[in-house]
Enzyme design. Structure first.
Site, mmCIF file in Angstrom:
data_model
loop_
_atom_site.group_PDB
_atom_site.id
_atom_site.type_symbol
_atom_site.label_atom_id
_atom_site.label_comp_id
_atom_site.label_asym_id
_atom_site.label_seq_id
_atom_site.Cartn_x
_atom_site.Cartn_y
_atom_site.Cartn_z
ATOM 1 N N ASP A 273 39.181 2.850 78.723
ATOM 2 C CA ASP A 273 37.807 2.513 78.340
ATOM 3 C C ASP A 273 37.633 1.010 78.141
ATOM 4 O OD1 ASP A 273 37.284 5.206 78.405
ATOM 5 O OD2 ASP A 273 37.554 5.483 76.237
ATOM 6 N N CYS B 249 40.697 -2.824 88.292
ATOM 7 C CA CYS B 249 41.452 -3.593 87.304
ATOM 8 C C CYS B 249 40.598 -4.779 86.849
ATOM 9 C CB CYS B 249 42.762 -4.096 87.912
ATOM 10 S SG CYS B 249 43.625 -5.241 86.813
ATOM 11 N N GLU C 230 26.772 0.911 81.362
ATOM 12 C CA GLU C 230 26.854 1.614 82.620
ATOM 13 C C GLU C 230 25.684 2.568 82.728
ATOM 14 O OE1 GLU C 230 30.865 3.223 84.846
ATOM 15 O OE2 GLU C 230 30.654 3.281 82.694
ATOM 16 N N CYS D 143 42.589 -8.231 88.106
ATOM 17 C CA CYS D 143 42.675 -8.713 89.481
ATOM 18 C C CYS D 143 41.792 -7.952 90.466
ATOM 19 C CB CYS D 143 44.136 -8.656 89.938
ATOM 20 S SG CYS D 143 44.707 -6.959 90.155
ATOM 21 N N CYS E 277 47.702 -1.259 86.374
ATOM 22 C CA CYS E 277 47.438 -1.951 87.629
ATOM 23 C C CYS E 277 48.745 -2.123 88.397
ATOM 24 C CB CYS E 277 46.795 -3.311 87.371
ATOM 25 S SG CYS E 277 46.492 -4.205 88.902
ATOM 26 N N CYS F 61 48.725 -6.408 89.505
ATOM 27 C CA CYS F 61 49.071 -7.481 88.567
ATOM 28 C C CYS F 61 49.870 -6.976 87.375
ATOM 29 C CB CYS F 61 47.818 -8.222 88.089
ATOM 30 S SG CYS F 61 46.811 -7.253 86.952
ATOM 31 N N ASP G 154 31.469 0.474 77.081
ATOM 32 C CA ASP G 154 31.780 1.687 77.821
ATOM 33 C C ASP G 154 31.561 2.876 76.902
ATOM 34 O OD1 ASP G 154 33.136 3.037 80.209
ATOM 35 O OD2 ASP G 154 34.337 3.745 78.515
HETATM 36 ZN ZN LIG Z 1 45.366 -5.983 88.187
#
Ligand SMILES: [Zn+2]
Length: 394
Positions: A360, A331, A278, A334, A350, A353, A194
């Site tokens: 980053d 995330c 990216e 999950c 998140c 989860c 990243d």
């Molecule tokens: Zn998560």
């Protein structure tokens, strides 16, 4: 595996005696080139064939004894290679002239011009016994010359020639080598990278590459120098001085930036089998006023370009994620998506989860996963362009 020719250029660390010797060699090369050019022109005016580089070299050797005894002080390669350059300059001129006649060329044909000292001291090329050490290079006649960057030149490759050149008081050597082209995939891990503004690069293995700190102080200095230039009267000697100071600083910043990027992209290409990056739409992001300076600084476009060609050398595969990939908002644990995440949020939390981690790093982990989601991503191939693919949203 194939054999490829590659040039490595690096700065020399010369003492005064060596600088004098290099100046003499560059002078001899320039003299031989200009003398050869005059001799060829003479030949064209008279109905005889044009002398080749070999003819001229023989003639020059005879001249050495009578007219240019100082030529004995330099390696015979310097004038010899300059005459070869002259031959190629004429060959290119004739090729272009023919294209022009056929209407296939726009622009100048480019008749070979004499070398002047207006654009610096010039350069000279040496062949023969050239030995590279980690911290020095040994050249015919010039002996052992120290290098500023240790270990950059390859010590085991077959060396074809070395060209020494001068630019704004700095001396460089460019070494042309023959190498085996590595196309067997390297066996390193897959990594997501990243690119960022605060941190230059965050890798999915948890390591980071900080932005070079000296850049920031240099940028402040640039601003100051710029103001100094605008305060000085136009056409004044002081203004010229200020302009030169600003130009020097710009060059320094550009060099630092290039060094940092080269080190990072080399390390990635050499040690990873797959690198996922990216596709930052740099042009679009540059319109964002706050990001513009920082992104321009780290040179994202240059990063991708370098990584791509080095990946081809070292058997690493580059995957470019489509720019619609929600890598920073998703995330990595999950795949819950935080639509409200803003650029100011440095930490990803998140709500599904409970994972909490650096923003980053979360993005880098998502990028790494992208490699796993494509079936053939581990068949690393040497071709940078073939290794580049965009992914559909997952
Ligand atoms: Zn998560």
């Amino acid at each position: 595996m194939g054999i490829i020719q590659r040039a490595y250029k690096t700065e020399l660390d010369l003492n005064d005696r060596q600088i004098t010797a290099c100046k003499k060699h560059a002078g001899a090369a320039r003299w031989a080139y200009n003398w050869g050019l005059a001799r060829k022109e003479e030949a064209y005016r008279r109905p005889s064939t044009s002398p080749s580089a070999i003819d001229l070299h023989r003639e020059l050797n005879a001249l050495k004894q009578s007219d240019v005894p100082w030529m004995y002080e330099v390696s015979k390669c310097a004038p010899q290679e300059a005459l070869r350059n002259l031959d190629s300059a004429f060959a290119q001129f004739f090729r272009r002239a023919e294209l022009k006649q056929q209407g296939k060329l726009r622009g100048k044909v480019g008749y070979p011009q004499p070398k002047t000292r207006k654009h610096g001291l010039g350069s000279f090329r040496l062949t023969g016994t050239i030995v590279v050490f980690p911290e020095a290079i040994q050249l015919p006649r010039l002996g052992r010359l120290r290098l500023k960057e240790r270990g950059y030149l390859p010590t085991s490759a077959r060396i074809l020639s070395a060209t020494v050149s001068e630019q704004a008081g700095h001396w460089y050597v460019s070494v042309l080598v023959e190498q085996e082209h590595l196309i067997s995939p390297n066996s390193g891990p897959t990594v997501g990278v990243d690119l960022g503004v605060k941190t230059l690069a965050t890798l999915s293995d948890g390591t980071t590459e900080p932005n070079p700190r000296h850049l920031k102080s240099c940028l402040r200095k640039i601003k100051r120098f710029q103001q100094a230039v605008s305060r000085k009267q136009k056409g004044s000697g002081n203004r010229r001085k200020a302009v030169r100071r600003l130009a020097n600083l710009h060059r320094k910043v550009a060099n630092q930036r290039a060094n940092t990027l080269h080190q990072l992209t080399s390390r990635l290409a050499k040690t990873k089998s797959v690198v996922v990056i990216e596709d930052l739409h740099v042009a679009g992001m540059l319109k964002n006023h706050h990001l513009a300076q920082a992104i321009g600084d780290v040179g994202f476009g240059a990063f991708r370009r370098q990584l791509t060609y080095k990946a081809a050398w070292y058997g690493c595969q580059v995957i470019v994620a489509s720019r619609w990939e929600p890598s920073s908002k998703t995330c990595s644990g999950c795949r819950w998506v935080d639509e409200d995440l803003s650029l100011a949020d440095r930490v990803f939390r998140c709500e599904q989860c409970g994972q909490v981690l650096d923003r980053d790093l979360n993005a880098a982990l998502n990028l790494e996963k992208l490699a796993g989601s494509s079936s053939d991503s581990h068949n690393a191939c040497g071709e940078g362009s073939a290794g580049q693919r965009s992914h559909e949203r997952w």
